[in-house]
Enzyme design. Structure first.
Site, PDB file in Angstrom:
ATOM      1  N   HIS A  69      -8.457  10.133   4.115  1.00  0.00           N
ATOM      2  CA  HIS A  69      -8.159   9.089   3.145  1.00  0.00           C
ATOM      3  C   HIS A  69      -8.416   9.641   1.751  1.00  0.00           C
ATOM      4  CE1 HIS A  69      -7.981   5.268   1.083  1.00  0.00           C
ATOM      5  NE2 HIS A  69      -7.581   4.698   2.199  1.00  0.00           N
ATOM      6  N   ARG A 129      -0.427   8.751   2.118  1.00  0.00           N
ATOM      7  CA  ARG A 129      -1.795   9.239   1.978  1.00  0.00           C
ATOM      8  C   ARG A 129      -1.903  10.757   1.945  1.00  0.00           C
ATOM      9  NH1 ARG A 129      -4.936   4.879   5.875  1.00  0.00           N
ATOM     10  NH2 ARG A 129      -4.790   3.146   4.407  1.00  0.00           N
ATOM     11  N   GLU A 134       0.848  -1.189   0.000  1.00  0.00           N
ATOM     12  CA  GLU A 134       0.000   0.000   0.000  1.00  0.00           C
ATOM     13  C   GLU A 134       0.883   1.238   0.000  1.00  0.00           C
ATOM     14  OE1 GLU A 134      -3.001  -0.025   3.015  1.00  0.00           O
ATOM     15  OE2 GLU A 134      -3.748  -2.011   2.487  1.00  0.00           O
ATOM     16  N   HIS A 143     -10.536  10.064   7.882  1.00  0.00           N
ATOM     17  CA  HIS A 143     -10.344   8.624   8.008  1.00  0.00           C
ATOM     18  C   HIS A 143      -9.754   8.202   9.350  1.00  0.00           C
ATOM     19  CE1 HIS A 143      -9.762   4.526   6.754  1.00  0.00           C
ATOM     20  NE2 HIS A 143      -8.448   4.609   6.809  1.00  0.00           N
ATOM     21  N   ARG A 197      -0.222   8.688   9.434  1.00  0.00           N
ATOM     22  CA  ARG A 197      -0.100   7.242   9.632  1.00  0.00           C
ATOM     23  C   ARG A 197       0.228   6.524   8.327  1.00  0.00           C
ATOM     24  NH1 ARG A 197      -3.762   3.039   8.852  1.00  0.00           N
ATOM     25  NH2 ARG A 197      -5.462   4.507   8.459  1.00  0.00           N
TER      26      ARG A 197
END
Length: 559
Positions: free
Chosen positions: A252, A301, A131, A362, A397
Site C-alpha cells: 500500500h 496502487r 479510489e 498490504h 488488486r
C-alpha cells in the site's frame, strides 16, 4: 537446490488429545469465512468456524476504504470489469473478474439486508466514493472510514444469532488430515484456553473452507494484523494444493511512517483520503504524481507505490508526504474519524500537518489456486478471500475489491459445496516428514524479505534471500509452540514467494524488478504455480493470455 533445504511436509505437533466432528470446518472469521458459515448452515448439518483470535480480530475489521461494486446510477459491471482488468496488469482471469463484478451488487445488497449500515447521502442514497484505479464513484463505506469494522460487526451479530454454528476461538489450524485418496478427512487445531478443548486436537470433517487471510507478517512492516502469518496457505501447500501468483504482493503506497525502527502492523492511511482530494508531495512540496499517470494521485496502487519509492530513492528520504490539510477539520472528523484519531495518537494532526507516508506490505493477490467455485486441487478443500487466488486480482488488486472478493466467492462456495460433500473418511497414515523452525528466526526472516523481496526486487537480492531462507530452514526448533508453528508457516510462504519472484524476470503490477523494468507479455503472460514435492517447493510457469484491455483486446471486454 542445497541438500539441506527441506521444508516440513507437516508441522511437528503432539498427537491430538481430543476430537470432534463437523460436516464443514471454516478456518477464518473475516468477511469470507463468516459469509460462508452463514450460508452453509442452511444446507449442511453442522458448521464449525475456527478463528485464530476472537471472531472480530482478522483483516476485515481493518478495511478502511470500503467495498467496491457497480451500485451507482451511472456505473455498470462492465466498467468495473475494465478497471479491475487494467489494474491487474494482464494477469487477471477474465472469467473470474466477470463473476466478481456481475455478482457484486447483489452480494452487497444482501450485506445491507443482513444489517450492515453503510453511509448514505442526505437524500437517502448510498454514499459512494472513488479510489485509485476506479473511473466511477463505486466505493460504499461505513462510519466514514470504518467499513470493515461495520461489516464485521454485522456478520458477527448474525453468527451470534445462529447458535447452530459452532465457533472455536483462539485456535490455530495446524495441518489437514488427509484420507487415502489425498482428500480432506479433517484438520488438526491447537486451541489456547478454550474450555475442555485445549491443546492440540482433531476435527474430523467432510470439507474445509480456508478463509484465513494473507501473510503480511512475512515482512517487517505491514498493515496486516499479527494473526496474518500465512497459516492457511502453508497448510494447503503441505496438503498438496497449488499456490499461484505469490510474487504479486501489494504494497500500500500510503502507510504512516513511524520511524526506521518501527516493526509489525503499521497505520494505514486509506486510499479514500486521496479519493476525497488529498495528494502526495515531496520535501519541496512538488506534486510528483502529476504526469506519472492519467489519474495522478488516484492511479492504481502499484503505480503510486513505485512513484513514491522512486522519489524516496532520488531524494534519499525515508518517506514522502500526504497533504490533506485542505479537507478541513469538520470533513476529517466526519469522513475519516478513525484515521484522524490514529494519526493524532502518533503525534501528527492531518488537519494542520502533512502526514509522513511510505509503502508497506498490504495484500497478496495470489494464494491457493481455485476455480470459480472456490475448489482447490485437494478434494474437499475450498478457499475464499485473501488466502485464495481465483484470478480476480491479477498482478495488482484494484482498491476495495478485496472485501467483494471474499463476499462473492464464499457465496459461490456455499452454493456448490453441499451438493459435493465428500463421504466421511478416516485419516490415512501420514507419511509427510515433520519439522519446525524456531520462533526466534522470525525477525531475521522478516528483515530478509523486506530488504530483498520488498517493493524493489533484483536478481542478486532475491538469490540472497533464498540462501538466507535456506539457512533458516536448516535449524530445527527445540520447542513446539505457536511461535514456532507460525514462523515455519512464514518460512514456507517466504521461500515460495522469493523463488517465484526470482523467476519472473519482468516488472508487472505489484512485482517490480529493477533489473527487468519492463513488462514482457511475450514471455511472462501467465502464472507461477508453486507445489510442494518431498519437502521442497517446485515452481512451474503456466502460460495464459494477457487480460489488460489497455494493452490489447480481451474477449468480451468492454461491454
Amino acid at each position: 537446490m542445497p541438500d539441506y533445504l527441506r521444508l516440513p511436509g507437516r508441522l511437528t505437533a503432539p498427537e491430538p488429545g481430543w476430537t470432534t466432528r463437523a460436516d464443514v470446518v471454516i478456518v477464518g472469521s473475516g468477511i469470507a469465512g463468516l459469509t460462508a458459515a452463514l450460508r452453509l448452515r442452511e444446507h449442511v448439518d453442522k458448521v464449525l468456524v475456527v478463528t485464530k483470535d476472537v471472531l472480530s480480530a482478522g483483516s476485515t475489521q481493518w478495511a478502511q476504504g470500503g467495498i467496491a461494486a457497480a451500485l451507482g446510477p451511472e456505473d455498470t459491471p462492465g466498467q468495473h470489469e475494465v478497471d479491475t482488468l487494467v489494474a491487474g496488469a494482464g494477469a487477471c482471469d477474465a472469467d473470474a473478474v466477470r463473476v466478481l463484478v456481475d455478482e457484486g451488487p447483489e452480494a452487497v445488497h444482501e450485506l445491507i439486508a443482513l444489517g450492515t449500515n453503510f453511509d448514505h447521502t442526505a437524500d437517502g442514497e448510498l454514499s459512494l466514493t472513488r479510489e485509485g484505479g476506479h473511473h466511477r464513484d463505486r466505493i460504499a463505506h461505513a462510519g466514514g472510514d470504518a467499513t470493515g469494522a461495520e461489516i464485521q460487526r454485522a456478520l458477527v451479530a448474525a453468527i451470534d444469532a445462529a447458535p447452530d454454528i459452532e465457533v472455536i476461538q483462539h485456535a490455530l489450524a495446524v495441518d489437514l488430515l488427509l484420507a487415502a485418496d489425498g482428500g480432506v478427512a479433517g484438520v488438526t487445531l491447537h486451541v489456547m484456553g478454550e474450555g475442555q478443548r485445549e491443546g492440540v486436537g482433531a476435527v474430523h470433517c467432510r470439507a474445509v473452507v480456508l478463509a484465513s487471510g494473507g501473510f503480511g507478517q512475512v515482512f517487517s512492516q505491514t498493515t496486516n494484523p499479527p494473526v496474518s502469518t500465512g497459516d492457511g496457505m502453508a497448510l494447503a501447500l503441505r496438503a498438496g494444493a497449488t499456490l499461484r501468483d505469490l510474487e504479486f504482493v501489494q504494497f500500500h503506497p500510503t502507510v504512516m511512517y513511524l520511524g526506521p525502527d518501527s516493526r509489525g502492523q503499521q497505520p494505514l492511511i486509506s486510499e479514500a483520503v486521496r479519493g476525497e482530494g488529498a495528494f502526495l508531495v515531496d520535501d519541496e512540496g512538488d506534486r510528483f504524481m502529476q504526469g506519472v499517470h492519467e489519474l495522478a494521485d488516484l492511479a492504481p496502487r502499484d503505480v503510486v507505490a513505485k512513484a513514491i519509492m522512486k522519489r524516496m530513492l532520488e531524494t534519499g528520504r525515508p518517506h514522502m508526504w500526504l497533504d490533506a490539510r485542505h479537507l478541513g477539520a469538520d470533513f476529517w472528523e466526519r469522513r475519516f474519524p478513525t484515521i484522524l484519531a490514529t494519526a493524532r495518537s502518533h503525534g501528527v494532526d492531518p488537519v494542520t500537518e502533512l502526514i509522513p507516508v511510505s509503502p508497506a506490505c498490504h495484500y497478496v493477490s495470489g494464494g491457493v489456486r481455485t476455480d470459480l467455485d472456490g475448489r482447490s486441487d485437494v478434494p474437499g478443500l475450498y478457499a475464499s478471500g485473501e488466502v485464495a487466488c481465483s484470478g480476480v486480482h491479477g498482478a495488482n488488486r484494484l482498491a476495495s475489491n478485496s472485501l467483494l472478493d471474499g463476499l462473492v466467492f464464499s457465496r459461490r462456495i456455499a452454493k456448490v459445496l453441499p451438493g459435493e460433500l465428500r463421504d466421511w473418511a478416516e485419516p490415512a497414515t501420514d507419511h509427510r516428514a515433520q519439522g519446525l523452525v524456531p520462533g526466534s528466526a522470525r525477525r531475521e526472516l522478516q528483515e530478509t524479505m523486506t530488504s530483498r523481496v520488498g517493493v524493489l526486487r533484483h536478481a542478486d537480492g532475491l538469490a540472497e534471500a533464498v540462501q538466507l531462507l535456506d539457512k533458516v530452514a536448516a535449524v530445527e526448533s527445540a520447542v513446539i509452540d505457536q511461535e514456532a508453528w507460525e514462523t515455519t508457516n512464514l518460512l514456507t510462504i517466504a521461500t515460495a514467494l522469493a523463488e517465484a519472484a526470482a523467476l519472473r524476470e519482468e516488472t508487472r503490477g505489484s512485482h517490480w524488478r529493477e533489473d527487468h523494468p519492463e513488462r514482457d507479455d511475450s514471455v511472462f503472460a501467465g502464472h507461477y504455480d508453486v507445489r510442494m514435492v518431498d519437502g521442497a517447493t517446485v515452481v512451474a510457469f503456466t502460460p495464459a493470455v494477457q487480460t489488460d484491455p489497455s494493452v490489447g483486446p480481451v474477449a468480451g471486454v468492454p461491454r
